[in-house]
Design a protein around this motif. Structure first.
Motif, PDB file in Angstrom:
ATOM      1  N   TYR A 257      32.118  17.409  10.281  1.00  8.66           N
ATOM      2  CA  TYR A 257      33.351  17.773   9.992  1.00  8.66           C
ATOM      3  C   TYR A 257      34.078  18.395  11.082  1.00  8.66           C
ATOM      4  O   TYR A 257      35.360  18.808  10.898  1.00  8.66           O
ATOM      5  N   ARG A 258      33.466  18.803  11.987  1.00  9.39           N
ATOM      6  CA  ARG A 258      33.957  19.757  12.898  1.00  9.39           C
ATOM      7  C   ARG A 258      34.027  19.251  14.353  1.00  9.39           C
ATOM      8  O   ARG A 258      33.996  19.957  15.231  1.00  9.39           O
TER       9      ARG A 258
ATOM     10  N   ARG B 201      39.265  28.821   7.793  1.00  8.51           N
ATOM     11  CA  ARG B 201      39.984  29.211   6.601  1.00  8.51           C
ATOM     12  C   ARG B 201      41.060  30.195   6.880  1.00  8.51           C
ATOM     13  O   ARG B 201      41.425  30.445   8.145  1.00  8.51           O
TER      14      ARG B 201
ATOM     15  N   THR C 202      38.126  20.580  12.023  1.00  9.30           N
ATOM     16  CA  THR C 202      38.844  21.019  10.825  1.00  9.30           C
ATOM     17  C   THR C 202      38.628  22.162   9.916  1.00  9.30           C
ATOM     18  O   THR C 202      37.301  22.738  10.176  1.00  9.30           O
ATOM     19  N   GLY C 203      39.222  22.696   9.129  1.00  4.14           N
ATOM     20  CA  GLY C 203      39.035  23.377   8.030  1.00  4.14           C
ATOM     21  C   GLY C 203      38.794  24.901   8.253  1.00  4.14           C
ATOM     22  O   GLY C 203      38.462  25.510   7.216  1.00  4.14           O
TER      23      GLY C 203
ATOM     24  N   CYS D  71      34.924  20.101 -15.532  1.00  5.34           N
ATOM     25  CA  CYS D  71      35.663  21.352 -16.086  1.00  5.34           C
ATOM     26  C   CYS D  71      36.310  22.476 -14.952  1.00  5.34           C
ATOM     27  O   CYS D  71      36.037  22.396 -14.011  1.00  5.34           O
ATOM     28  N   ASP D  72      37.512  22.424 -15.245  1.00  3.09           N
ATOM     29  CA  ASP D  72      38.537  22.878 -14.295  1.00  3.09           C
ATOM     30  C   ASP D  72      39.405  24.030 -15.031  1.00  3.09           C
ATOM     31  O   ASP D  72      39.544  23.990 -16.247  1.00  3.09           O
TER      32      ASP D  72
ATOM     33  N   HIS E  65      42.282  21.773   6.045  1.00  2.00           N
ATOM     34  CA  HIS E  65      41.516  21.031   5.033  1.00  2.00           C
ATOM     35  C   HIS E  65      42.017  21.461   3.653  1.00  2.00           C
ATOM     36  O   HIS E  65      42.863  22.415   3.444  1.00  2.00           O
TER      37      HIS E  65
ATOM     38  N   ASP F  26      32.374  28.908 -18.035  1.00  2.00           N
ATOM     39  CA  ASP F  26      31.387  27.736 -17.502  1.00  2.00           C
ATOM     40  C   ASP F  26      29.987  28.055 -18.185  1.00  2.00           C
ATOM     41  O   ASP F  26      29.302  27.412 -18.508  1.00  2.00           O
TER      42      ASP F  26
ATOM     43  N   GLY G 157      30.526  22.448  -6.413  1.00  2.00           N
ATOM     44  CA  GLY G 157      31.175  22.893  -5.370  1.00  2.00           C
ATOM     45  C   GLY G 157      30.587  24.060  -4.648  1.00  2.00           C
ATOM     46  O   GLY G 157      29.342  24.315  -4.930  1.00  2.00           O
TER      47      GLY G 157
ATOM     48  N   THR H 224      44.000  18.858 -11.638  1.00  2.00           N
ATOM     49  CA  THR H 224      43.733  18.478 -10.009  1.00  2.00           C
ATOM     50  C   THR H 224      43.796  17.071  -9.753  1.00  2.00           C
ATOM     51  O   THR H 224      43.660  16.366 -10.678  1.00  2.00           O
TER      52      THR H 224
HETATM   53  N1  LIG Z   1      37.612  18.752   6.498  1.00  2.00           N
HETATM   54  C1  LIG Z   1      36.835  19.322   6.084  1.00  2.00           C
HETATM   55  N2  LIG Z   1      36.393  19.542   4.649  1.00  2.00           N
HETATM   56  C2  LIG Z   1      35.686  20.417   4.109  1.00  2.00           C
HETATM   57  C3  LIG Z   1      35.566  21.693   4.699  1.00  2.00           C
HETATM   58  C4  LIG Z   1      35.936  21.815   6.236  1.00  2.00           C
HETATM   59  O1  LIG Z   1      35.630  23.014   6.693  1.00  2.00           O
HETATM   60  N3  LIG Z   1      36.587  20.720   6.541  1.00  2.00           N
HETATM   61  N4  LIG Z   1      34.768  22.909   4.178  1.00  2.00           N
HETATM   62  C5  LIG Z   1      33.844  22.408   3.214  1.00  2.00           C
HETATM   63  C6  LIG Z   1      33.023  23.380   2.658  1.00  2.00           C
HETATM   64  S1  LIG Z   1      32.086  24.358   3.839  1.00  2.00           S
HETATM   65  C7  LIG Z   1      32.883  23.487   1.446  1.00  2.00           C
HETATM   66  S2  LIG Z   1      31.702  24.602   0.708  1.00  2.00           S
HETATM   67  C8  LIG Z   1      33.583  22.410   0.484  1.00  2.00           C
HETATM   68  C9  LIG Z   1      34.287  23.303  -0.813  1.00  2.00           C
HETATM   69  O2  LIG Z   1      34.549  22.228  -1.851  1.00  2.00           O
HETATM   70  P1  LIG Z   1      34.886  22.629  -3.187  1.00  2.00           P
HETATM   71  O3  LIG Z   1      33.841  23.963  -3.393  1.00  2.00           O
HETATM   72  O4  LIG Z   1      34.560  21.412  -3.942  1.00  2.00           O
HETATM   73  O5  LIG Z   1      36.315  23.236  -3.417  1.00  2.00           O
HETATM   74  P2  LIG Z   1      37.612  22.552  -4.173  1.00  2.00           P
HETATM   75  O6  LIG Z   1      37.963  21.336  -3.745  1.00  2.00           O
HETATM   76  O7  LIG Z   1      38.520  23.944  -3.827  1.00  2.00           O
HETATM   77  O8  LIG Z   1      37.273  22.577  -5.669  1.00  2.00           O
HETATM   78  C10 LIG Z   1      36.762  23.544  -6.425  1.00  2.00           C
HETATM   79  C11 LIG Z   1      37.457  23.284  -7.759  1.00  2.00           C
HETATM   80  O9  LIG Z   1      36.699  24.085  -8.722  1.00  2.00           O
HETATM   81  C12 LIG Z   1      37.767  24.752  -9.644  1.00  2.00           C
HETATM   82  N5  LIG Z   1      37.199  26.199 -10.091  1.00  2.00           N
HETATM   83  C13 LIG Z   1      37.443  27.236  -9.360  1.00  2.00           C
HETATM   84  N6  LIG Z   1      36.632  28.132 -10.014  1.00  2.00           N
HETATM   85  C14 LIG Z   1      35.976  27.762 -11.074  1.00  2.00           C
HETATM   86  C15 LIG Z   1      35.165  27.956 -12.092  1.00  2.00           C
HETATM   87  O10 LIG Z   1      34.685  29.196 -12.118  1.00  2.00           O
HETATM   88  N7  LIG Z   1      34.686  27.033 -12.880  1.00  2.00           N
HETATM   89  C16 LIG Z   1      34.976  25.833 -12.868  1.00  2.00           C
HETATM   90  N8  LIG Z   1      34.528  24.992 -13.505  1.00  2.00           N
HETATM   91  N9  LIG Z   1      35.877  25.247 -12.015  1.00  2.00           N
HETATM   92  C17 LIG Z   1      36.290  26.257 -10.847  1.00  2.00           C
HETATM   93  C18 LIG Z   1      39.142  25.045  -8.709  1.00  2.00           C
HETATM   94  O11 LIG Z   1      40.093  24.856  -9.394  1.00  2.00           O
HETATM   95  C19 LIG Z   1      38.798  23.374  -7.948  1.00  2.00           C
HETATM   96  O12 LIG Z   1      39.591  22.598  -8.545  1.00  2.00           O
HETATM   97  O13 LIG Z   1      34.723  21.834   0.994  1.00  2.00           O
HETATM   98  C20 LIG Z   1      34.243  21.257   2.418  1.00  2.00           C
HETATM   99  N10 LIG Z   1      35.179  20.502   2.824  1.00  2.00           N
END
Ligand SMILES: Nc1nc2c(c(=O)[nH]1)N[C@H]1C(S)=C(S)[C@@H](COP(=O)(O)OP(=O)(O)OC[C@H]3O[C@@H](n4cnc5c(=O)[nH]c(N)nc54)[C@H](O)[C@@H]3O)O[C@H]1N2
Ligand SMILES: Nc1nc2c(c(=O)[nH]1)N[C@H]1C(S)=C(S)[C@@H](COP(=O)(O)OP(=O)(O)OC[C@H]3O[C@@H](n4cnc5c(=O)[nH]c(N)nc54)[C@H](O)[C@@H]3O)O[C@H]1N2
Ligand code: SF4
Ligand SMILES: [Mo]
Length: 813
Positions: A759-760, A649, A646-647, A470-471, A719, A519, A142, A475
């Protein structure tokens, strides 16, 4: 300790907060000094004092001795104990059979040794034994929560595959469009300067307060995005900085701004080109910098000649005078710092938008200047990014060539992204060519958040034969699509290191929660199981040995170890700022040949980008309408009359995290879609009402938030929503598809440079939820009825993806 009421002078802080110590006792607590980055996730890493009692975190406070946050903390960190001890937290490795996906109760506890054996056996029997190449094992990661280097380390060095991806994140729509544009232009990544590159921060003698802060498509006060503290903005505003805001929504910052250009989402490149037009026409150029250091001035002048403010205003539904005013302030009010905004990344036209913005910043001399945008490096040159582990010598050139997307996307082939191209992963999973058999996810919850077209992503991920995740908590992705779950420790339950950008920081493990591993420990465990020769050759048997190895193998290794740093033995600190210089292009610091200049072909900032031209791509920004818009698809606009972004913060949540926390849900209970009162009246909906937001690909429901600051004709939806309190079993999967705005976004249609997806900038309609129109839940529609988009109707709109995969070929589900 001081007597009650006695004045605490600044000089006493060191004493009060135990400078040079990492642990001490305070009443019933043991205080442990460290840093917080993840989990729960954040882009920052604040200095922390963890107050421990009986081996558990009681509460946390900010560390006043760390200048970066100076003791300040956000709500999410103040609420860490609720994250840590929530009943949904994972405690043990767990396994279930593939046919039990969707059944949360089918997971059975196993030991770590069994988990490692399961992984080893699968790779030996099902990958190697059946003749699939190791490239059929892929990683998913992510956003950079400091969990970005671990995945490529495992995928490359433990499994021997080149394929790691941001999880089905079409066009890598975060940071990569910006880094691609700026690295192509100037060979480096500019970061807005709020003094953070020196330990004295604002008081460093060479630092200058930004005259202007250009806040373009971001909300740093809430997001603290990318190693940037939102309160730095207010800190410099107090010392005189002015704001210029480009955003469809009026927010706290725009209310304080000299000017806000309120724009239709997705039109940023046009507005940026018009600002360049004004600066060139009115000769507001910083000639001292631009005449010497900008390449392609004539071509750029010609390109923006007709991009008048009136031209852009018509496209962007904004005021031409605001564009003029903004351009003049940026050009004439001292240094201009432009904090990173993800809005520009999240569009097909994103690389062009950033290219145009940085052409403007270069023309006005705002590159590598104090209070402007400094060319950032990671500390001593350690590699702890998505590219980590790629060149450790494990992958053969033949194997490297199997990275998905390199053949089709020239920007990938030459290394503008460290990862595989996510649209190619989607297409491979859908067609089975090439076979992508086994997945390993760390730090991503793709169907809840990252993947565009969540319904399609769910079905694509269900095609993976063996999925590991790994989480730290259950989820929707784990509930729906995963076979083996590995539980991870919280930040204070791990030894860890943070290197981007500055300073370097080390944090120690001070607690253990059941059988969770960090991790970092997981990398070491899987690495030593799958490829012991490699890991032993590097002397890596423990997490801290690996962290120290990363420091030792840096380009310019520091003269202290990981253990020194973690124990606050580097000048009595657990952090270290490297030496930093402004205007490095003058001194030869930017180029390996030691010559002055930027790391580009011409040695200059290439307004006309030779790198792009050489790759057959547009060498200069050009405005393109979003794939769906009032002008690119007028017929759709009749049916879907609202522009959707969308999205944005908020304070409570980091993407899909924190939804399980009562304190966060108390102030932000439900998903929200913001709309102007006039639009609410027009479409017959009211504040607080549940509505369907429907687009061409799918729909979801959120609650209306009437907001007078929202531009008319535009709506903005949350989001990352799912509901830990609801049923985790299929088809509901914690309601992950119910309010998921990515039911509407498009996959496999990234922009020209292979980066950025819309996305936006979408189209939608909004109507009230009624019992009649809510009989089938989105979860049922996605999971039980084959999805919003039928696979056979799906198309690959990006030409490169299409060229490889052609039309769709249905595979058996
Ligand atoms: N429509 C729409 N969609 C978007 C966005 C938007 O603005 N609009 N934003 C986008 C952007 S910019 C991004 S960067 C992405 C982000 O998307 P992701 O980074 O995939 O975010 P999450 O879905 O929250 O998934 C993160 C997962 O990691 C877990 N986690 C947290 N910390 C750790 C850790 O230290 N180790 C491990 N193993 N797991 C951990 C959390 O519990 C969670 O389940 O989403 C995108 N999605
Ligand atoms: N609390 C919290 N912090 C986070 C995250 C989180 O989920 N929660 N996510 C992290 C991640 S991965 C990222 S990438 C960053 C993102 O953080 P930022 O870059 O600060 O972006 P956002 O807060 O999403 O930006 C929201 C603003 O963009 C405006 N906007 C929407 N569409 C457009 C458009 O087309 N053009 C323009 N000019 N403006 C537009 C919105 O109206 C809103 O005011 O935040 C990081 N920090
Ligand atoms: S949530 Fe706030 S306090 Fe915590 S690490 Fe991130 S920026 Fe710092
Ligand atoms: Mo992001």
């Amino acid at each position: 300790m001081k007597e009650k009421g006695e004045n605490v002078k600044l000089g006493n802080l060191d004493e009060l907060y135990h400078k040079g110590e990492v642990t001490w006792t305070e009443g019933e607590f043991t205080v442990e000094r460290g840093f917080q980055w993840t989990p729960p996730g954040c882009h920052n890493s604040c200095g922390m004092l963890y107050y421990m009692k009986d081996g558990k975190l009681d509460h946390a406070e900010g560390d006043p001795l760390f200048p970066y946050n100076g003791g300040r903390l956000c709500a999410r960190c103040l609420n860490l104990p609720e994250a840590a001890y929530h009943e949904e937290r994972l405690k043990y490795p767990m396994l279930r059979k593939r046919e039990d996906r969707g059944n949360v109760d089918a997971f059975e506890r196993i030991t770590w040794d069994e988990a490692l054996d399961v992984i080893h056996e699968y790779v030996v029997n099902e990958i190697d034994g059946k003749g699939y190449g190791r490239e059929s094992i892929f990683g998913m990661v992510g956003t950079g929560r400091n969990i970005c280097w671990q995945v490529p380390w495992i995928i490359n060095n433990a499994f021997g595959s080149p394929n790691t991806f941001c999880a089905l994140f079409t066009g890598d729509s975060c940071a990569v469009p910006r880094t691609a544009a700026t690295v192509a232009l100037m060979g480096s990544y500019p970061v807005s300067d709020f003094g953070q590159f020196n330990e004295q921060m604002l008081d460093h003698p060479e630092f200058q307060i930004p005259g202007t802060i250009l806040v373009w498509g971001s909300n740093p006060l809430r997001s603290n995005a990318d190693c940037f503290q939102g309160f730095w903005v207010t800190d410099v505003m107090k010392r005189g900085s002015k704001l210029v805001v480009v955003d469809p929504l009026i927010n706290w910052m725009s209310a304080k701004a000299e000017v806000q250009i309120q724009i239709r989402p997705g039109t940023d490149a046009a507005v940026a080109m018009a600002m360049n037009h004004v600066i060139i026409e009115e000769d507001l150029i910083d000639h001292e910098f631009a005449d010497k250091w900008c390449y392609g001035m004539d071509e750029w002048r010609e390109r923006v000649k007709d991009c008048t403010p009136e031209w852009a205003a018509e496209i962007a539904w904004c005021d031409a005078e605001d564009i003029r005013k903004a351009a003049r302030i940026v050009a004439t009010n001292g240094p201009c710092a432009a904090p990173f905004g993800v809005s520009n990344d999240q569009k097909r036209n994103g690389v062009a938008a950033y290219h145009a913005i940085f052409n403007m910043l270069a023309l006005t001399g705002n590159i590598d200047n104090p209070g402007g945008n400094v060319l950032a490096n990671t500390n001593w040159g350690e590699v702890m990014s998505y590219v980590a582990g790629y060149d450790e010598g494990v992958l053969t050139p033949e194997m490297k060539a199997k990275r998905l997307g390199d053949a089709e996307f020239p920007m990938h082939a030459v290394g503008f992204s460290a990862l595989g191209q996510p649209d190619m992963l989607m297409a491979a999973l859908e067609t089975g060519e090439p076979a992508m058999r086994m997945s390993f996810a760390m730090g991503t919850n793709p169907i809840a958040n990252m993947a565009a077209d969540a319904s399609r992503a769910y079905h694509a991920l269900m095609n993976v034969d063996f999925a590991i995740c790994c989480d730290y908590r259950m989820t929707p992705y784990i509930a729906g699509c995963v076979d083996l779950v590995l539980p991870v420790g919280m930040n204070w339950e791990r030894n860890t290191l943070r290197t981007w950008f500055t300073p370097m920081r080390a944090s120690r493990k001070v607690a253990q929660y059941y059988e969770c591993k960090s991790d970092e420990e997981i990398v070491v465990a899987i690495g030593n199981k799958m490829n012991p020769e490699f890991f032993q050759s590097k002397g890596i048997s423990t997490d801290t040995e690996m962290l120290n190895y990363i420091m030792e193998s840096a380009a310019n290794p520091p003269d202290f170890t990981w253990w020194d740093l973690a124990e606050s033995k580097v000048d009595g600190k657990n952090y270290a700022w490297p030496e930093y210089h402004y205007r490095k292009y003058e001194t030869g610091e930017l180029r390996p040949d030691g010559e002055p200049g930027f790391m580009t072909t011409t040695g200059q900032v290439e307004l006309y980008c030779l790198m792009f031209a050489g790759l057959g791509l547009n060498p200069m920004p050009q405005y393109e309408e979003p794939a769906q818009s009032p002008y690119s698809t007028p017929e759709l606009f009749e049916e879907y009359p609202l522009v959707l972004t969308t999205g944005g913060r908020n304070f409570e949540f980091f993407h899909s995290e924190q939804r399980e926390q009562a304190h966060m849900r108390a102030t932000y209970p439900d998903p929200r879609v913001r709309m102007n009162p006039a639009d609410a009246a027009k479409y017959g909906v009211e504040d607080g009402q549940w509505v369907w937001i429907e687009g061409t690909r799918g729909r979801c429901r959120q609650k209306v938030r009437v907001n007078e600051g929202m531009m008319e004709g535009v709506v903005e939806a949350d989001h990352g929503w799912w509901f830990p309190e609801r049923d985790g079993n299929a088809p509901e999967l914690f309601g992950v598809f119910d309010s998921n705005i990515n039911n509407l976004t498009e996959n496999c249609n990234c922009g020209e440079y292979s980066f950025g997806g819309d996305y936006r900038s979408l189209l939608c309609k909004i109507y009230p939820c009624t019992p009649e129109n809510s009989q089938v839940t989105p979860g049922q529609q996605v999971v039980e009825q084959g999805g919003f988009t039928k696979l056979e109707d799906t198309v690959y709109n990006n030409p490169a993806v299409n060229a490889r995969f052609g039309g769709m070929k249905k595979i058996e589900r």
